[in-house]
Design a protein around this motif. Structure first.
Motif, PDB file in Angstrom:
ATOM      1  N   THR A  22       0.800  -1.321  -0.058  1.00 55.26           N
ATOM      2  CA  THR A  22       0.127  -0.167   0.167  1.00 55.26           C
ATOM      3  C   THR A  22       0.933   1.329  -0.009  1.00 55.26           C
ATOM      4  O   THR A  22       0.468   2.323  -0.669  1.00 55.26           O
ATOM      5  CB  THR A  22      -0.979   0.181   1.256  1.00 55.26           C
ATOM      6  N   ALA A  23       2.119   1.248   0.538  1.00 56.82           N
ATOM      7  CA  ALA A  23       2.868   2.386   0.733  1.00 56.82           C
ATOM      8  C   ALA A  23       3.400   2.557  -0.966  1.00 56.82           C
ATOM      9  O   ALA A  23       3.731   3.705  -1.440  1.00 56.82           O
ATOM     10  CB  ALA A  23       4.063   2.012   1.519  1.00 56.82           C
ATOM     11  N   ALA A  24       3.992   1.399  -1.448  1.00 58.66           N
ATOM     12  CA  ALA A  24       4.378   1.729  -3.079  1.00 58.66           C
ATOM     13  C   ALA A  24       3.254   2.235  -3.495  1.00 58.66           C
ATOM     14  O   ALA A  24       3.515   2.909  -4.653  1.00 58.66           O
ATOM     15  CB  ALA A  24       4.972   0.325  -3.270  1.00 58.66           C
ATOM     16  N   GLN A  25       1.901   1.733  -3.595  1.00 54.59           N
ATOM     17  CA  GLN A  25       0.696   2.124  -4.156  1.00 54.59           C
ATOM     18  C   GLN A  25       0.470   3.780  -3.777  1.00 54.59           C
ATOM     19  O   GLN A  25       0.305   4.400  -5.139  1.00 54.59           O
ATOM     20  CB  GLN A  25      -0.395   1.414  -3.732  1.00 54.59           C
ATOM     21  N   LYS A  26       1.012   4.209  -2.837  1.00 56.31           N
ATOM     22  CA  LYS A  26       0.678   5.425  -2.490  1.00 56.31           C
ATOM     23  C   LYS A  26       1.973   6.339  -3.211  1.00 56.31           C
ATOM     24  O   LYS A  26       1.522   7.631  -3.765  1.00 56.31           O
ATOM     25  CB  LYS A  26       0.763   5.670  -1.281  1.00 56.31           C
ATOM     26  N   TRP A  27       2.953   5.782  -3.493  1.00 60.17           N
ATOM     27  CA  TRP A  27       4.168   6.535  -3.914  1.00 60.17           C
ATOM     28  C   TRP A  27       3.680   6.810  -5.353  1.00 60.17           C
ATOM     29  O   TRP A  27       4.239   7.554  -6.046  1.00 60.17           O
ATOM     30  CB  TRP A  27       5.499   5.790  -3.695  1.00 60.17           C
ATOM     31  N   HIS A  28       3.140   5.648  -6.036  1.00 61.99           N
ATOM     32  CA  HIS A  28       2.940   5.566  -7.368  1.00 61.99           C
ATOM     33  C   HIS A  28       1.364   6.327  -7.864  1.00 61.99           C
ATOM     34  O   HIS A  28       1.578   7.049  -8.814  1.00 61.99           O
ATOM     35  CB  HIS A  28       2.599   4.207  -7.947  1.00 61.99           C
ATOM     36  N   LYS A  29       0.851   6.673  -6.876  1.00 59.94           N
ATOM     37  CA  LYS A  29      -0.625   7.078  -7.510  1.00 59.94           C
ATOM     38  C   LYS A  29      -0.822   8.455  -6.665  1.00 59.94           C
ATOM     39  O   LYS A  29      -1.602   9.282  -7.423  1.00 59.94           O
ATOM     40  CB  LYS A  29      -1.816   5.909  -7.048  1.00 59.94           C
ATOM     41  N   VAL A  30      -0.628   8.733  -5.650  1.00 56.84           N
ATOM     42  CA  VAL A  30      -1.134   9.716  -4.847  1.00 56.84           C
ATOM     43  C   VAL A  30      -0.194  11.148  -4.741  1.00 56.84           C
ATOM     44  O   VAL A  30       0.864  11.043  -4.507  1.00 56.84           O
ATOM     45  CB  VAL A  30      -1.385   9.424  -3.229  1.00 56.84           C
ATOM     46  N   PRO A  31      -0.865  12.156  -5.416  1.00 56.22           N
ATOM     47  CA  PRO A  31      -0.145  13.553  -5.422  1.00 56.22           C
ATOM     48  C   PRO A  31       0.241  14.037  -4.094  1.00 56.22           C
ATOM     49  O   PRO A  31      -0.427  13.695  -3.112  1.00 56.22           O
ATOM     50  CB  PRO A  31      -0.916  14.413  -6.365  1.00 56.22           C
ATOM     51  N   ARG A  32       1.298  14.595  -3.991  1.00 61.13           N
ATOM     52  CA  ARG A  32       1.617  15.409  -2.773  1.00 61.13           C
ATOM     53  C   ARG A  32       0.560  16.397  -2.357  1.00 61.13           C
ATOM     54  O   ARG A  32       0.186  16.990  -3.317  1.00 61.13           O
ATOM     55  CB  ARG A  32       3.222  15.701  -2.796  1.00 61.13           C
ATOM     56  N   LYS A  33       0.487  16.707  -1.199  1.00 60.26           N
ATOM     57  CA  LYS A  33      -0.428  17.596  -0.565  1.00 60.26           C
ATOM     58  C   LYS A  33       0.234  19.151  -0.814  1.00 60.26           C
ATOM     59  O   LYS A  33      -0.819  20.211  -1.080  1.00 60.26           O
ATOM     60  CB  LYS A  33      -0.468  17.421   0.732  1.00 60.26           C
ATOM     61  N   THR A  34       1.409  19.132  -1.030  1.00 61.60           N
ATOM     62  CA  THR A  34       2.118  20.523  -1.238  1.00 61.60           C
ATOM     63  C   THR A  34       2.087  20.713  -2.494  1.00 61.60           C
ATOM     64  O   THR A  34       2.707  21.740  -2.798  1.00 61.60           O
ATOM     65  CB  THR A  34       3.498  20.669  -0.604  1.00 61.60           C
ATOM     66  N   GLY A  35       1.526  19.861  -3.690  1.00 60.92           N
ATOM     67  CA  GLY A  35       1.596  20.311  -4.933  1.00 60.92           C
ATOM     68  C   GLY A  35       2.652  19.280  -5.726  1.00 60.92           C
ATOM     69  O   GLY A  35       3.735  18.811  -5.111  1.00 60.92           O
ATOM     70  N   GLY A  36       2.559  18.913  -6.743  1.00 62.51           N
ATOM     71  CA  GLY A  36       3.393  18.211  -7.680  1.00 62.51           C
ATOM     72  C   GLY A  36       2.827  16.886  -7.801  1.00 62.51           C
ATOM     73  O   GLY A  36       1.890  16.320  -7.458  1.00 62.51           O
ATOM     74  N   GLU A  37       3.537  15.816  -8.513  1.00 65.17           N
ATOM     75  CA  GLU A  37       3.363  14.731  -9.089  1.00 65.17           C
ATOM     76  C   GLU A  37       3.400  13.795  -7.950  1.00 65.17           C
ATOM     77  O   GLU A  37       3.917  14.097  -6.872  1.00 65.17           O
ATOM     78  CB  GLU A  37       4.223  14.225 -10.294  1.00 65.17           C
TER      79      GLU A  37
END
Length: 265
Positions: A22-37
């Protein structure tokens, strides 16, 4: 295009980092809250920029080209479930994954696992990490000192709270953290892929070198003449109203005004 045996799916990335999928999935899919990919895509783009810079400098194609994000997401792999909507599972080159793990503190420079710090709150890397972007060094005839970089990748070294305080000349990590909160520490050079502040060595060393100058400026602000002196010669200022010497001087002045004239004569 990289060979298939050089591509890692999310489960393999998670195993390499020692985290849940799930951590790897987040690194792949979830944009940063501060902006960016999302974090992994940020590193993909950083390595692509490195490749373009190398090509521009050498006047030809670089030796190893970073995989494009569209290319790495179109491969199939055994044992990995498809993403929602029937999309093929995402794949990233090992080069991208290693650069990411070195950048955020899961992997040391020699690709061995980095031990985790024990503590409360958002964790920070135990040791300085490596920025995935290759640093642009100043020209040899500029008179500027070369930037401190990782000799293998050319990326600048990132310092986090656990190791930045000493380089900046503070007495402890807590002192550095408190000073940062009150605006009395160097501003971070950036936030990493997991949104934690970091500093470069040059920033921290410059702050330490400027300590004496800041001390002079701080004490110079205290040389403004006081608002008055007590009968004992102690200086005081009218503000704030709770000032001990100001209240004492006021009481002394009030007592003098209330003294009755002598009845002798």
């Amino acid at each position: 295009m990289v060979h298939k045996d050089e591509l890692l799916n999310l489960s393999e990335i998670a195993r390499l980092a020692g985290v849940a999928r799930t951590a790897a999935q987040k690194w792949h899919k979830v944009p940063r809250k501060t902006g960016g990919e999302p974090p992994l895509l940020l590193v993909v783009k950083a390595l692509e920029a490195n490749a373009r810079d190398a090509e521009a400098l050498e006047g030809g194609p670089p030796d190893a080209e970073a995989p494009d994000s569209q290319e790495v997401q179109g491969e199939e792999t055994e044992g990995e479930e498809a993403e929602e909507g029937g999309e093929h599972p995402p794949l990233y080159s090992r080069e991208v994954v290693v650069a990411f793990l070195k950048a955020v503190g899961y992997m040391n420079a020699d690709e061995s696992p980095m031990e985790r710090r024990v503590g409360k709150g958002k964790w920070a890397p135990t040791h300085p990490t490596i920025d995935p972007r290759r640093a642009q060094q100043p020209a040899p005839d500029s008179g500027q000192k070369p930037l401190k970089v990782d000799p293998r990748t050319g990326g600048r070294i990132r310092y986090y709270l656990p190791h930045a305080w000493k380089l900046a000349g503070f007495g402890s990590e807590n002192s550095f953290s408190s000073s940062k909160t009150h605006g009395r520490a160097p501003l971070p050079d950036g936030i990493d892929e997991l949104e934690r502040p970091y500093w470069f060595a040059e920033t921290l060393e410059a702050w330490k070198a400027g300590a004496e100058e800041r001390k002079v400026e701080r004490y110079a602000s205290r040389t403004v003449p006081p608002d008055g002196y007590t009968s004992e010669g102690q200086p005081y200022r009218v503000l704030p109203g709770t000032n001990y010497y100001a209240r004492k001087a006021a009481r002394t002045a009030g007592a003098a005004d209330q003294e009755e004239p002598s009845r002798e004569g």
